[in-house]
Structures are given as structure tokens and as C-alpha cells.
Design a protein around this motif. Structure first.
Motif, PDB file in Angstrom:
ATOM      1  N   VAL A   1       0.739  -0.948   0.085  1.00 57.22           N
ATOM      2  CA  VAL A   1       0.592   0.115  -0.332  1.00 57.22           C
ATOM      3  C   VAL A   1       0.952   1.533   0.185  1.00 57.22           C
ATOM      4  N   VAL A   2       0.905   1.965  -0.970  1.00 60.48           N
ATOM      5  CA  VAL A   2       1.731   3.033  -0.978  1.00 60.48           C
ATOM      6  C   VAL A   2       0.720   4.776  -0.480  1.00 60.48           C
ATOM      7  N   GLY A   3       1.134   5.230   0.165  1.00 62.22           N
ATOM      8  CA  GLY A   3       0.324   6.477   0.804  1.00 62.22           C
ATOM      9  C   GLY A   3       0.575   7.512  -0.322  1.00 62.22           C
ATOM     10  N   VAL A   4      -0.079   9.183  -0.290  1.00 66.27           N
ATOM     11  CA  VAL A   4       0.485  10.107  -1.392  1.00 66.27           C
ATOM     12  C   VAL A   4      -0.390  10.857  -0.587  1.00 66.27           C
ATOM     13  N   HIS A   5       0.754  11.641   0.025  1.00 63.00           N
ATOM     14  CA  HIS A   5       0.809  12.747   0.243  1.00 63.00           C
ATOM     15  C   HIS A   5       1.427  14.540  -1.093  1.00 63.00           C
ATOM     16  N   ALA A   6      -0.179  14.815  -1.487  1.00 61.18           N
ATOM     17  CA  ALA A   6       0.832  15.370  -2.280  1.00 61.18           C
ATOM     18  C   ALA A   6      -0.259  16.147  -2.377  1.00 61.18           C
ATOM     19  N   GLY A   7       0.041  17.670  -3.329  1.00 64.64           N
ATOM     20  CA  GLY A   7      -1.125  18.639  -3.987  1.00 64.64           C
ATOM     21  C   GLY A   7      -1.362  19.432  -3.395  1.00 64.64           C
ATOM     22  N   SER A   8      -1.464  20.335  -2.449  1.00 63.63           N
ATOM     23  CA  SER A   8      -2.262  21.682  -2.549  1.00 63.63           C
ATOM     24  C   SER A   8      -3.477  22.389  -2.826  1.00 63.63           C
ATOM     25  N   ALA A   9      -3.588  23.569  -1.734  1.00 62.33           N
ATOM     26  CA  ALA A   9      -4.913  23.927  -3.015  1.00 62.33           C
ATOM     27  C   ALA A   9      -4.069  24.791  -4.162  1.00 62.33           C
ATOM     28  N   ALA A  10      -3.050  25.235  -4.184  1.00 66.66           N
ATOM     29  CA  ALA A  10      -2.377  25.405  -4.877  1.00 66.66           C
ATOM     30  C   ALA A  10      -2.323  25.086  -6.610  1.00 66.66           C
ATOM     31  N   TYR A  11      -2.230  23.818  -5.956  1.00 68.43           N
ATOM     32  CA  TYR A  11      -1.386  22.826  -7.057  1.00 68.43           C
ATOM     33  C   TYR A  11      -2.077  21.917  -7.003  1.00 68.43           C
TER      34      TYR A  11
ATOM     35  N   TYR B   1      -5.017   7.944   0.163  1.00 70.36           N
ATOM     36  CA  TYR B   1      -3.954   9.242  -0.525  1.00 70.36           C
ATOM     37  C   TYR B   1      -4.844  10.019   1.090  1.00 70.36           C
ATOM     38  N   ALA B   2      -3.600  10.937   1.744  1.00 72.17           N
ATOM     39  CA  ALA B   2      -4.003  12.062   2.456  1.00 72.17           C
ATOM     40  C   ALA B   2      -3.272  13.649   1.549  1.00 72.17           C
ATOM     41  N   GLY B   3      -4.476  14.266   1.726  1.00 71.07           N
ATOM     42  CA  GLY B   3      -4.001  15.893   1.008  1.00 71.07           C
ATOM     43  C   GLY B   3      -5.251  16.515   1.083  1.00 71.07           C
ATOM     44  N   SER B   4      -5.093  18.178   0.610  1.00 69.56           N
ATOM     45  CA  SER B   4      -6.064  18.608   0.461  1.00 69.56           C
ATOM     46  C   SER B   4      -6.936  19.091  -0.980  1.00 69.56           C
ATOM     47  N   ALA B   5      -6.423  17.820  -2.027  1.00 70.33           N
ATOM     48  CA  ALA B   5      -7.237  18.004  -2.955  1.00 70.33           C
ATOM     49  C   ALA B   5      -7.994  16.585  -2.629  1.00 70.33           C
ATOM     50  N   ALA B   6      -8.124  15.867  -1.896  1.00 69.63           N
ATOM     51  CA  ALA B   6      -8.839  14.335  -2.654  1.00 69.63           C
ATOM     52  C   ALA B   6     -10.338  14.599  -2.969  1.00 69.63           C
ATOM     53  N   ASP B   7     -10.953  15.677  -3.265  1.00 70.46           N
ATOM     54  CA  ASP B   7     -12.260  15.802  -3.990  1.00 70.46           C
ATOM     55  C   ASP B   7     -10.974  15.600  -5.906  1.00 70.46           C
TER      56      ASP B   7
ATOM     57  N   SER C   1       5.968  16.271  -3.507  1.00 72.84           N
ATOM     58  CA  SER C   1       4.691  16.519  -5.191  1.00 72.84           C
ATOM     59  C   SER C   1       3.844  17.840  -5.053  1.00 72.84           C
ATOM     60  N   GLY C   2       3.944  19.065  -5.412  1.00 78.96           N
ATOM     61  CA  GLY C   2       3.194  20.196  -5.299  1.00 78.96           C
ATOM     62  C   GLY C   2       2.743  20.468  -3.425  1.00 78.96           C
ATOM     63  N   GLY C   3       3.557  20.327  -3.073  1.00 78.54           N
ATOM     64  CA  GLY C   3       2.731  20.257  -2.081  1.00 78.54           C
ATOM     65  C   GLY C   3       2.888  21.564  -1.277  1.00 78.54           C
ATOM     66  N   ASP C   4       3.446  22.208  -1.640  1.00 77.31           N
ATOM     67  CA  ASP C   4       3.544  23.321  -1.086  1.00 77.31           C
ATOM     68  C   ASP C   4       3.817  24.427   0.524  1.00 77.31           C
ATOM     69  N   ALA C   5       2.838  25.027   0.653  1.00 77.50           N
ATOM     70  CA  ALA C   5       3.014  24.888   2.332  1.00 77.50           C
ATOM     71  C   ALA C   5       2.431  23.721   3.021  1.00 77.50           C
TER      72      ALA C   5
ATOM     73  N   GLN D   1       4.193  19.683   7.448  1.00 79.55           N
ATOM     74  CA  GLN D   1       3.563  19.135   7.905  1.00 79.55           C
ATOM     75  C   GLN D   1       3.573  17.332   6.935  1.00 79.55           C
ATOM     76  N   ALA D   2       3.657  17.026   5.538  1.00 79.91           N
ATOM     77  CA  ALA D   2       3.426  15.803   5.321  1.00 79.91           C
ATOM     78  C   ALA D   2       4.501  15.799   5.461  1.00 79.91           C
ATOM     79  N   LEU D   3       5.851  15.913   5.425  1.00 73.84           N
ATOM     80  CA  LEU D   3       7.211  15.186   5.301  1.00 73.84           C
ATOM     81  C   LEU D   3       6.933  14.570   6.794  1.00 73.84           C
ATOM     82  N   ALA D   4       7.023  15.517   7.735  1.00 74.98           N
ATOM     83  CA  ALA D   4       6.803  15.013   9.021  1.00 74.98           C
ATOM     84  C   ALA D   4       6.077  13.746   9.817  1.00 74.98           C
ATOM     85  N   ALA D   5       5.216  13.704   8.642  1.00 77.35           N
ATOM     86  CA  ALA D   5       4.240  13.047   9.306  1.00 77.35           C
ATOM     87  C   ALA D   5       5.140  11.399   8.483  1.00 77.35           C
ATOM     88  N   ALA D   6       5.277  11.372   7.422  1.00 78.91           N
ATOM     89  CA  ALA D   6       5.824  10.040   6.694  1.00 78.91           C
ATOM     90  C   ALA D   6       7.035   9.452   7.483  1.00 78.91           C
TER      91      ALA D   6
END
Length: 460
Positions: free
Chosen positions: A230-240, A261-267, A290-294, A298-303
Motif C-alpha cells: 500500500v502506497v500513501g500519497v500526500h501530495a498536492g495543495s490548494a495551489a497545486y 491519499y492524504a491531502g487537501s486535493a482529495a476531491d 509533489s505540489g505540496g506548497d505549504a 507537515q506531510a514530510l514530518a508525518a511520513a
């Protein structure tokens, strides 16, 4: 596997072989291979004009002996001697076959130039006389003997003026400069003539299709989505938000069993890939930045806290120094500009010495570093490097790095070690781009979509 050895390794192997062969036999093997390659390039041999540029080293001798063979096959071959110490026996053989030594002003405009000016042991750069001769031959195809003259064989650097070859005919093994940019670009197409050398383990290698096929994770009869990884992806942001879509598009290519997937671009992710699970749960690897912006910090620390391998891409790379503790199983994926910031260097320095800086980064961070470029480098902390040569220029497009990160993450989750995951992922990324482009432009999403077909072709 395509291996690249150092000049010292090649010289040692050649000496060992020459001790077992009749005098001059090794040079004759090289000359025969060179002559065949030039003849194949020319096509029709009778009356074709060949100009040899001959220096004082053994590759000048290779050029002269090859020229003698080409004369006997009907070509008109002339030689410009750029050294007072041209290979004595080679020069005699060339003249004896009917080859003609000329001053540069007397030379006819040839159909092909053979660059035998400086060998692999020469210093980088060219003398002014050689530069002038080459300038007068602009537009004529060039075949380099062993390595384009003026190129640094062991580093891939271009320090000073050098030959730009259309074809390089090398002997015994590839040299580092044949695979590593920027020098590799000056080599054109590289043709290897086997000399039967016994060589030690190489410092640089390039995976070929059969190597990638052997490393690919494949499901067994009793595997299920969790055992396949299982691969987790925490990428993307409101800007990207598109970065999240592209990273998950590669991650769901089928090489791992499941994507979270974990992040703000779930939809946006769910709209494109309903099979992606948006919920908490265990993963075997993470892709972050990737495209993580702000959101990247947090994504890196959690991973990292999760204790599994992590692909650290783009915006997450700048936060690595804040986490000097647990470091095991990371794949860092910078381009030249990002690697320059990581090591407090200039981008131009990194681009000029890609191999050196990739190794420095891998040693400094004690992790696998994937330096993206025309020939992507994957550097291990122990000094080993793999070069990816499967890509196409059309792959230089926005979002391609997001796809690569997701692809490498899926291979990590499926169980490959970071060095293998990075190099297999990079090769598949380039091969998928070549398939999707089909000789023309492409978008990053098309690269992700082409991964399953690329794998099928590989396994067929």
C-alpha cells in the motif's frame, strides 16, 4: 546491463589482455570495429570520402588502421596529422594501403570525419589547431574514436572546447562520459566494440529492459492488495491540486496493491481515480512533497514518523534538514536547481558536474538521490550510480516529476529497495514517456496512463 568503467580500469584490463595476445592484435580488433561502423554509417563505400583527424595517442592509431581498411573497401581516405607523434605502424599501414596524408588546407571536404585526436586518457579541452580544423568541417558527420576529443572520460564534464560527435565507437566497455551528461550529449549514438576485456565491477551502470524486467515486483497466486503493498500519497495543495492527481495516477498503475491519499486535493483525486482510498491506515511507503506548497512540511514530518520508506519530492526537500534523526529508506528526487539549494551550490555547477554532485548529495544525506535530467542519475550513498537513458526530450514537461514520484513510491511499497525502486521507476518513467509521445509532444498525465502498457511490453 550497460556498464561504464574508469580509464584506469580500462587501461589495466587492456594491459592484461595484450599480455596474452600477439603484439598489435588488440588495436587491430578496435580498428576493425571502427571501420565497420564507419562503413555502415556511409552506406555506399566506393568513392566515399573519409577524413581522419589523427593525434598522437593510440586512438590515432585506431583511426589510421581503420582508414587503411576503408581504403581497401573503396573509400578515398585522407588524414590530417595533428601531432608529430602519430602512431608509426598505423601510419605505415595507412600509407601502404593507399591512404593520403594531407595538410588541412589540402583536404577535400569529406562525407564523414573520424575524430582520432585525443584518446580517453587525454586532458579535457582541445588545442587551438584542432579547434580550427574542426571549425572548417562544420556540418560534416563526425565519428569519434572511443570518446569525442576534449571530453573528460571519467566525470561526464565538458571543460573547454570539445568534439561533438554524431557517432562514438568505443572499445571494450562504455566509459562514464558515454552515459553521464553533459558529456553524453556530445557522444551522439554510442556503438560498443567488444574486445574481450575482463573488467572489475563498474562504478556507473545503466539498466536495460531485461534488467528492469528482472527487478519488477510481480504478484504471486496468493497475493492480495495488502500483501502487494500500500502506497500513501500526500501530495498536492490548494495551489497545486493537479500534482496530487498526477502522483496518484502513477501510483495506481498496478505495480502496488493499493493507494491511500492524504491531502487537501482529495476531491480531485477521487474524481479521477475512484480506486484511491481517502482514509487513514497503514502504508508500506509514502510519497510526499509533489505540489505540496505549504502542506509539504507537515506531510514530510508525518511520513518520517511512520517509519516506512519515503519518496521526498519537490517542496518537501527544503524541510529535510529539520528532520536529522530517523533516516532510513528515503529516495530524494531533486532536479538540478533543487539539489543546488540542498548543497548550497550554484545550479550551473550541478549541471556541469551532475555525477559529482549526485554522489555528494547521496553521501551528505546518506540516502538514495535521484537527480532528474535528460539522463537521470540515481546515486547510492556507497558511491554506486545508475543512469537512466530511456527518456525522450518531450518528457521535459510540467507534472512529469509528480508522475515519477508516484511511480517510485509504488515500487517502494511493493518491496523494492530504494536504490532499485528509484532506478526501475526512472527507467519505466522514461520508457512510458517514449511510448506515449510516439515521436511527438505529450502531457504528464499521458506518461502515467502509459505505465501499464509499458510494463506489459516489458514482460512480454
Amino acid at each position: 546491463m550497460r556498464w561504464a568503467h574508469s580509464v584506469e580500469q580500462v587501461r589495466s584490463a587492456e594491459q592484461d589482455l595484450m599480455a596474452r595476445l600477439p603484439e598489435g592484435a588488440l588495436m587491430q580488433r578496435a580498428a576493425a570495429g571502427l571501420a565497420t561502423a564507419v562503413a555502415e554509417l556511409l552506406g555506399a563505400m566506393y568513392g566515399a570520402r573519409v577524413l581522419l583527424l589523427v593525434g598522437g595517442g593510440d586512438n590515432g592509431g585506431d583511426a589510421l588502421y581503420a582508414g587503411a581498411r576503408l581504403v581497401r573497401r573503396g573509400a578515398v581516405v585522407e588524414a590530417v596529422l595533428l601531432s608529430e607523434h602519430a602512431h608509426t605502424d598505423g601510419l605505415a599501414a595507412f600509407r601502404g594501403a593507399g591512404g593520403r596524408v594531407v595538410d588541412r588546407a589540402d583536404a577535400h571536404r569529406p562525407d564523414v570525419v573520424v575524430d582520432g585526436i585525443v584518446g580517453i586518457g587525454g586532458r579535457p579541452g582541445l588545442r587551438p589547431e584542432a579547434e580550427q580544423v574542426l571549425a572548417g568541417l562544420a556540418g560534416v558527420p563526425v565519428v569519434a574514436v572511443d570518446l569525442p576529443s576534449g571530453v573528460d572520460a571519467d566525470t561526464g564534464r565538458l571543460d573547454g572546447p570539445h568534439v561533438r560527435a554524431d557517432l562514438t565507437v568505443t572499445f571494450g566497455t562504455h566509459k562514464t562520459a558515454h552515459l553521464v551528461d553533459p558529456a553524453a550529449l556530445a557522444c551522439g549514438v554510442v556503438h560498443l566494440v567488444d574486445l574481450g576485456l575482463e573488467l572489475p565491477a563498474p562504478g556507473v551502470e545503466a539498466l536495460q529492459a531485461e534488467d528492469v524486467a528482472a527487478l519488477l515486483p510481480r504478484p504471486g497466486p496468493f497475493d492480495h492488495k495488502y500483501t502487494r503493498g500500500v502506497v500513501g500519497v500526500h501530495a498536492g495543495s490548494a495551489a497545486y491540486p493537479g500534482a496530487a492527481v498526477l502522483a496518484t495516477s502513477a501510483a495506481v498503475s498496478g505495480l502496488a496493491g493499493m493507494v491511500r491519499y492524504a491531502g487537501s486535493a482529495a476531491d480531485a483525486v477521487r474524481a479521477r481515480h475512484p480506486e484511491v482510498v481517502v482514509s487513514d491506515g497503514r502504508v508500506q511507503a509514502w510519497v510526499v512533497g509533489s505540489g505540496g506548497d505549504a502542506d509539504a512540511e507537515q506531510a514530510l514530518a508525518a511520513a518520517l514518523a511512520d517509519g516506512v520508506p519515503v519518496v521526498v519530492d519537490a517542496d518537501a526537500l527544503v524541510h529535510l534538514e529539520q528532520h536529522p534523526g530517523r533516516r532510513r529508506g528515503l529516495v530524494l528526487t531533486p532536479h538540478a536547481g533543487e539539489l543546488a539549494r540542498m548543497l548550497d551550490a550554484d545550479r550551473a555547477e550541478v549541471e556541469a558536474d551532475q555525477l559529482g554532485w549526485a554522489r555528494r548529495a547521496a553521501a551528505a544525506y546518506d540516502e538514495v538521490v535521484l537527480l532528474k535530467g535528460r539522463h537521470t542519475l540515481v546515486a547510492h550513498p556507497d558511491g554506486r550510480v545508475r543512469v537512466t537513458t530511456s527518456g525522450v526530450p518531450w518528457l521535459a514537461v510540467a507534472g512529469a516529476g509528480d508522475v515519477l514520484a508516484g511511480l517510485v513510491g509504488s515500487l517502494l511499497a511493493a518491496g523494492l529497495e530504494p536504490y532499485d525502486a528509484a532506478s526501475v521507476g526512472s527507467w519505466l518513467h522514461g520508457a512510458a514517456a517514449a511510448l506515449a509521445a510516439d515521436g511527438g509532444p505529450l502531457q504528464a498525465s499521458a506518461v502515467a496512463d502509459a505505465i501499464p502498457a509499458t510494463v506489459r511490453r516489458l514482460l512480454a
